[in-house]
Design a protein around this motif. Sequence first.
Motif, short mmCIF file in Angstrom:
data_model
loop_
_atom_site.label_atom_id
_atom_site.label_comp_id
_atom_site.label_asym_id
_atom_site.label_seq_id
_atom_site.Cartn_x
_atom_site.Cartn_y
_atom_site.Cartn_z
N GLU A 131 42.01 54.92 -15.87
CA GLU A 131 43.46 54.89 -16.14
C GLU A 131 44.22 54.39 -14.91
O GLU A 131 45.09 53.52 -15.01
CB GLU A 131 43.93 56.29 -16.53
N LEU A 132 43.91 54.96 -13.74
CA LEU A 132 44.59 54.55 -12.51
C LEU A 132 44.32 53.08 -12.22
O LEU A 132 45.21 52.35 -11.78
CB LEU A 132 44.13 55.42 -11.34
N LYS A 133 43.10 52.67 -12.44
CA LYS A 133 42.71 51.27 -12.18
C LYS A 133 43.45 50.33 -13.14
O LYS A 133 44.00 49.30 -12.72
CB LYS A 133 41.20 51.14 -12.37
N ARG A 134 43.47 50.68 -14.39
CA ARG A 134 44.08 49.82 -15.40
C ARG A 134 45.59 49.70 -15.20
O ARG A 134 46.20 48.67 -15.49
CB ARG A 134 43.78 50.38 -16.79
N GLY B 95 38.36 58.59 0.71
CA GLY B 95 39.77 58.25 0.81
C GLY B 95 40.11 57.14 -0.17
O GLY B 95 39.28 56.25 -0.43
N MET B 96 41.31 57.21 -0.72
CA MET B 96 41.74 56.18 -1.67
C MET B 96 43.25 56.01 -1.53
O MET B 96 43.99 56.99 -1.40
CB MET B 96 41.36 56.58 -3.09
N THR B 97 43.69 54.77 -1.53
CA THR B 97 45.13 54.50 -1.45
C THR B 97 45.61 53.90 -2.75
O THR B 97 44.84 53.27 -3.49
CB THR B 97 45.47 53.54 -0.29
N PHE B 98 46.89 54.09 -3.01
CA PHE B 98 47.45 53.49 -4.20
C PHE B 98 48.53 52.48 -3.83
O PHE B 98 49.06 52.47 -2.73
CB PHE B 98 48.00 54.54 -5.17
N THR B 99 48.81 51.65 -4.78
CA THR B 99 49.74 50.54 -4.60
C THR B 99 51.12 51.04 -4.18
O THR B 99 51.62 52.03 -4.72
CB THR B 99 49.88 49.76 -5.92
N LEU B 100 51.74 50.36 -3.23
CA LEU B 100 53.12 50.67 -2.88
C LEU B 100 54.04 50.13 -3.96
O LEU B 100 53.74 49.13 -4.62
CB LEU B 100 53.47 50.06 -1.52
N LEU B 101 55.16 50.79 -4.14
CA LEU B 101 56.12 50.37 -5.16
C LEU B 101 56.95 49.22 -4.60
O LEU B 101 57.95 49.43 -3.90
CB LEU B 101 57.01 51.55 -5.55
N LEU C 212 47.27 51.11 -10.07
CA LEU C 212 47.66 52.07 -9.04
C LEU C 212 46.73 52.08 -7.84
O LEU C 212 47.15 52.37 -6.73
CB LEU C 212 47.74 53.48 -9.66
N ILE C 213 45.46 51.78 -8.03
CA ILE C 213 44.49 51.87 -6.94
C ILE C 213 44.54 50.60 -6.09
O ILE C 213 44.43 49.48 -6.60
CB ILE C 213 43.07 52.09 -7.47
N VAL D 278 50.76 59.94 -9.43
CA VAL D 278 49.31 59.92 -9.26
C VAL D 278 48.75 61.34 -9.28
O VAL D 278 47.73 61.62 -9.92
CB VAL D 278 48.91 59.20 -7.95
N MET D 279 49.41 62.25 -8.56
CA MET D 279 48.99 63.65 -8.57
C MET D 279 48.93 64.20 -9.99
O MET D 279 47.99 64.92 -10.36
CB MET D 279 49.99 64.49 -7.77
N LYS D 280 49.95 63.89 -10.78
CA LYS D 280 50.02 64.40 -12.15
C LYS D 280 48.90 63.82 -13.01
O LYS D 280 48.28 64.53 -13.81
CB LYS D 280 51.39 64.08 -12.75
N HIS D 281 48.62 62.53 -12.86
CA HIS D 281 47.49 61.93 -13.59
C HIS D 281 46.21 62.68 -13.26
O HIS D 281 45.42 63.02 -14.15
CB HIS D 281 47.32 60.46 -13.18
#
Length: 407
Positions: free
Chosen positions: A6-9, A214-220, A12-13, A54-57
């Motif tokens: 889900e995060l990948k699609r 460790g994993m980072t997510f996309t900046l808005l 977000l990752i 992301v936390m909620k997902h």
Amino acid sequence: MTVFEELKRRGLIAQATHEDLIEELLNREPVTFYIGFDATADSLHVGHFLQLVVMKHMQNAGHRPIALLGTGTTMIGDPTGKTDMRKMLTEEEIDHNAECFRKQMSRFIDFSDGKAIIARNGDWLKHMNYIEFLRDVGVHFSVNKMLTAECFKSRLERGLSFLEFNYMLMQSYDFLHLNREFGCKLELGGDDQWSNILGGVDLVRRVNDEQVFGMTFTLLTTKEGKKMGKTEKGALWLDPEKTSPYEFFQYWRNVADDDVIRCMKLITFIPIEEIEALEHLSGHELNPVKERLAFEVTKMVHGEEEAQKALDAARSLFTNKADSADMPSTTLCEADVPAEGIGVLTLLVKAGLAPSNGEARRLVQGGGISIDDQKVSDPKQTVDAQTLKNGIIIKKGKKVYHKVTLG
């Protein structure tokens, strides 16, 4: 679909230390993970909101979040993305800000029955013996390697204080502490935190002889890479006293066509299949999509009632019924308005529609200001007290409306 898929699609990752192993871990067992929030203001902003999403997902998928409030690290200041050293706050200010964060986070994350944890790194960082810290933690860090990190490289020319140089060590120690205390195996954060996250992963491996991730997510950001969430008044805050629900709604209603689908994927919980079905739309077809984005995000932050009010107010403006009580407004006092009337440039500045008289003048000369549907062309124009007592509507550009009255 798994949470990783889900995060990948959704896009977000951004980066991961061991993508395959992280996906396998998340699919195999409930994982305790953490995200850090330095308490630099008395409200979260929209950049933090993406992290809460992301936390909620992750929590919805059965994993346990730790929301780490930086009551210790905020006293030092993260140099990442900063051109100058961060303003120093007192312990009282930091503790107040952290408490504001905690209250706002509780709207999104379920902290009941151990489903999530609130921690404050000041609880362990403030009481550490510095010599012991250097011997136990500092020994594992190479200065040469640290200087290659982007968060330090960008500051070297302007000057990097030794105070800030300690930040990476402190954040890395947080991961070590949370791993020991709660079995935390994963640190998440914005992509600008990659260097700090790598430091923590490496420290846990060296000291605890344990593999963590460790994993980072996309900046808005916009399609052009410009960070979103900035308005003329500053950051887009989650606190309704700092950014009204209407202003918050309007920000998302007015995003560029190229950004609306991406924003919908990143910061809403609308099913991804439903969002992907909208990707072929363009031009005026995107207006209902922008309205949906604005409503969904405002509902999450301010509740459904406020989101509906903002939606109704926005629709009334676009049907030339610009008299909604939910419109952003400014009330002037008698002392603000001289006997000859208040100048339109001063009026724009006091209403927060321009940061200075110079910018206000450029707006007027560029044809970007109307008062009660009448275009303002003379920068020397004034508005008298009686007119203000009746209330006026200032329109800036095509989409910004603001009510001004004299109290």
